[in-house]
Design an enzyme around this catalytic site. Sequence first.
Site, PDB file in Angstrom:
ATOM      1  N   SER A  93       0.865  -1.190   0.000  1.00 25.64           N
ATOM      2  CA  SER A  93       0.000   0.000   0.000  1.00 25.64           C
ATOM      3  C   SER A  93       0.893   1.229   0.000  1.00 25.64           C
ATOM      4  O   SER A  93       2.017   1.188   0.540  1.00 25.64           O
ATOM      5  CB  SER A  93      -0.864   0.005   1.267  1.00 25.64           C
ATOM      6  OG  SER A  93      -1.426   1.293   1.473  1.00 25.64           O
ATOM      7  N   TYR A 125      -1.360   0.007  10.605  1.00 23.16           N
ATOM      8  CA  TYR A 125      -1.459  -0.595   9.263  1.00 23.16           C
ATOM      9  C   TYR A 125      -0.302  -0.097   8.397  1.00 23.16           C
ATOM     10  O   TYR A 125       0.355  -0.891   7.705  1.00 23.16           O
ATOM     11  CB  TYR A 125      -2.813  -0.227   8.660  1.00 23.16           C
ATOM     12  CG  TYR A 125      -2.986  -0.547   7.196  1.00 23.16           C
ATOM     13  CD1 TYR A 125      -3.049  -1.866   6.746  1.00 23.16           C
ATOM     14  CD2 TYR A 125      -3.117   0.468   6.249  1.00 23.16           C
ATOM     15  CE1 TYR A 125      -3.225  -2.155   5.392  1.00 23.16           C
ATOM     16  CE2 TYR A 125      -3.295   0.186   4.901  1.00 23.16           C
ATOM     17  CZ  TYR A 125      -3.347  -1.130   4.481  1.00 23.16           C
ATOM     18  OH  TYR A 125      -3.519  -1.406   3.140  1.00 23.16           O
TER      19      TYR A 125
HETATM   20  N1  LIG Z   1      -8.727  -0.888  -0.117  1.00 20.60           N
HETATM   21  C1  LIG Z   1      -7.722  -0.040  -0.192  1.00 20.60           C
HETATM   22  O1  LIG Z   1      -7.901   1.179  -0.291  1.00 20.60           O
HETATM   23  C2  LIG Z   1      -6.302  -0.551  -0.199  1.00 20.60           C
HETATM   24  C3  LIG Z   1      -5.286   0.357  -0.518  1.00 20.60           C
HETATM   25  C4  LIG Z   1      -3.985  -0.096  -0.610  1.00 20.60           C
HETATM   26  C5  LIG Z   1      -3.699  -1.426  -0.377  1.00 20.60           C
HETATM   27  N2  LIG Z   1      -4.689  -2.278  -0.040  1.00 20.60           N
HETATM   28  C6  LIG Z   1      -4.330  -3.683   0.190  1.00 20.60           C
HETATM   29  O2  LIG Z   1      -4.989  -4.474  -0.772  1.00 20.60           O
HETATM   30  C7  LIG Z   1      -5.280  -5.758  -0.213  1.00 20.60           C
HETATM   31  C8  LIG Z   1      -6.755  -6.044  -0.364  1.00 20.60           C
HETATM   32  O3  LIG Z   1      -7.472  -4.970   0.205  1.00 20.60           O
HETATM   33  P1  LIG Z   1      -9.070  -4.955   0.127  1.00 20.60           P
HETATM   34  O4  LIG Z   1      -9.518  -3.560   0.290  1.00 20.60           O
HETATM   35  O5  LIG Z   1      -9.521  -5.769  -1.033  1.00 20.60           O
HETATM   36  O6  LIG Z   1      -9.370  -5.746   1.474  1.00 20.60           O
HETATM   37  P2  LIG Z   1     -10.723  -6.393   2.034  1.00 20.60           P
HETATM   38  O7  LIG Z   1     -11.849  -6.183   1.069  1.00 20.60           O
HETATM   39  O8  LIG Z   1     -10.840  -5.945   3.436  1.00 20.60           O
HETATM   40  O9  LIG Z   1     -10.375  -7.945   1.986  1.00 20.60           O
HETATM   41  C9  LIG Z   1      -9.374  -8.456   2.805  1.00 20.60           C
HETATM   42  C10 LIG Z   1      -9.269  -9.925   2.480  1.00 20.60           C
HETATM   43  O10 LIG Z   1      -8.218 -10.480   3.264  1.00 20.60           O
HETATM   44  C11 LIG Z   1      -8.755 -11.602   3.935  1.00 20.60           C
HETATM   45  N3  LIG Z   1      -8.022 -11.896   5.154  1.00 20.60           N
HETATM   46  C12 LIG Z   1      -7.787 -11.091   6.230  1.00 20.60           C
HETATM   47  N4  LIG Z   1      -7.066 -11.753   7.155  1.00 20.60           N
HETATM   48  C13 LIG Z   1      -6.840 -12.997   6.643  1.00 20.60           C
HETATM   49  C14 LIG Z   1      -6.166 -14.143   7.110  1.00 20.60           C
HETATM   50  N5  LIG Z   1      -5.567 -14.165   8.312  1.00 20.60           N
HETATM   51  N6  LIG Z   1      -6.116 -15.246   6.319  1.00 20.60           N
HETATM   52  C15 LIG Z   1      -6.708 -15.246   5.107  1.00 20.60           C
HETATM   53  N7  LIG Z   1      -7.397 -14.200   4.615  1.00 20.60           N
HETATM   54  C16 LIG Z   1      -7.447 -13.094   5.380  1.00 20.60           C
HETATM   55  C17 LIG Z   1     -10.205 -11.251   4.194  1.00 20.60           C
HETATM   56  O11 LIG Z   1     -10.922 -12.409   4.533  1.00 20.60           O
HETATM   57  P3  LIG Z   1     -12.300 -12.347   5.408  1.00 20.60           P
HETATM   58  O12 LIG Z   1     -13.397 -12.013   4.434  1.00 20.60           O
HETATM   59  O13 LIG Z   1     -12.391 -13.709   5.985  1.00 20.60           O
HETATM   60  O14 LIG Z   1     -12.102 -11.257   6.436  1.00 20.60           O
HETATM   61  C18 LIG Z   1     -10.546 -10.683   2.834  1.00 20.60           C
HETATM   62  O15 LIG Z   1     -10.751 -11.705   1.895  1.00 20.60           O
HETATM   63  C19 LIG Z   1      -4.780  -5.724   1.223  1.00 20.60           C
HETATM   64  O16 LIG Z   1      -3.489  -6.260   1.285  1.00 20.60           O
HETATM   65  C20 LIG Z   1      -4.753  -4.231   1.538  1.00 20.60           C
HETATM   66  O17 LIG Z   1      -3.823  -3.926   2.544  1.00 20.60           O
HETATM   67  C21 LIG Z   1      -5.985  -1.888   0.059  1.00 20.60           C
END
Ligand SMILES: NC(=O)c1ccc[n+]([C@@H]2O[C@H](COP(=O)([O-])OP(=O)(O)OC[C@H]3O[C@@H](n4cnc5c(N)ncnc54)[C@H](OP(=O)(O)O)[C@@H]3O)[C@@H](O)[C@H]2O)c1
Length: 242
Positions: free
Chosen positions: A128, A141
């Site tokens: 990120s 985070y």
């Molecule tokens: N959204 C943003 O603005 C943003 C920006 C920059 C980077 N990112 C990065 O992009 C990635 C995806 O983000 P997102 O927004 O798509 O996240 P999200 O919708 O919150 O989804 C997170 C995913 O990770 C899974 N997860 C969490 N802990 C886990 C564990 N211990 N074992 C297996 N699965 C686990 C969750 O499963 P459950 O459904 O079971 O909770 C879910 O499938 C992350 O690495 C995040 O840091 C996001």
Amino acid sequence: MKLHGATALVTGANRGLGHHLAQELLRRGAKVYATARRPELVDLPGAEVLRLDITDQASVDAAASAATDVDVLINNAAFTAGGNLTTGDLGAIREVMDSNYYGTLAMIRAFAPILARNGGGAILNVLSAAAWTTVDGNTSYAAAKSAQWGLTNGVRVELAPQGTLVAALVPGLIATETLRDYVRAAGLELPEHVMIDPADLARVALDGLEAGDIEILDRIGADAKATLSGAPQAFDLAALAG
Ligand SMILES: NC(=O)c1ccc[n+]([C@@H]2O[C@H](COP(=O)([O-])OP(=O)(O)OC[C@H]3O[C@@H](n4cnc5c(N)ncnc54)[C@H](OP(=O)(O)O)[C@@H]3O)[C@@H](O)[C@H]2O)c1
């Protein structure tokens, strides 16, 4: 590396960016292991669904035993709501570090020998822009993402001799439900154009992987990297909300 005919494993494929990465891999002709803590929530016809909690070593080992043909590992899963370092709940802060850093590391340690046996392949870690700035309200985070960046750079050096490409995806704001909830809770409203659509980002990420890029950045990611030679600064979400 070519994704057509590759075999990829995506963590956290039940929602958010992980779902779109898995879907785009299928569209490009890859075999996909779509993994999730709750596999019943994965809706990806054509994918092989596996139960996987990246913070549970037995679960990681079981996935590695089941998916021995993987040559692309995508570490997307993360718990992102740790709060601030000095005031947040310590359990949540540990959970953020456990998933982003130790969970990613456990996956890489389990799959590195598999990638080697399958010709080297590639690892894509989802970082990120927060790794390169910080985010007041969620500094834990940002710190975990910084650690994950260091991990990514270290593993790249270690796995180069076996021919594994180790790449980082460094996005800013992805329009997933998790981000929308976070922004709403902060009492802000972001214009759509400051966020990247997760389906678009999945295409950018996989184009970068196919091109052999080691850092794949969107606009906010590139802006964050450009600040690194100056004094540390915090990411100003409120300014983007206007
Ligand atoms: N959204 C943003 O603005 C943003 C920006 C920059 C980077 N990112 C990065 O992009 C990635 C995806 O983000 P997102 O927004 O798509 O996240 P999200 O919708 O919150 O989804 C997170 C995913 O990770 C899974 N997860 C969490 N802990 C886990 C564990 N211990 N074992 C297996 N699965 C686990 C969750 O499963 P459950 O459904 O079971 O909770 C879910 O499938 C992350 O690495 C995040 O840091 C996001």
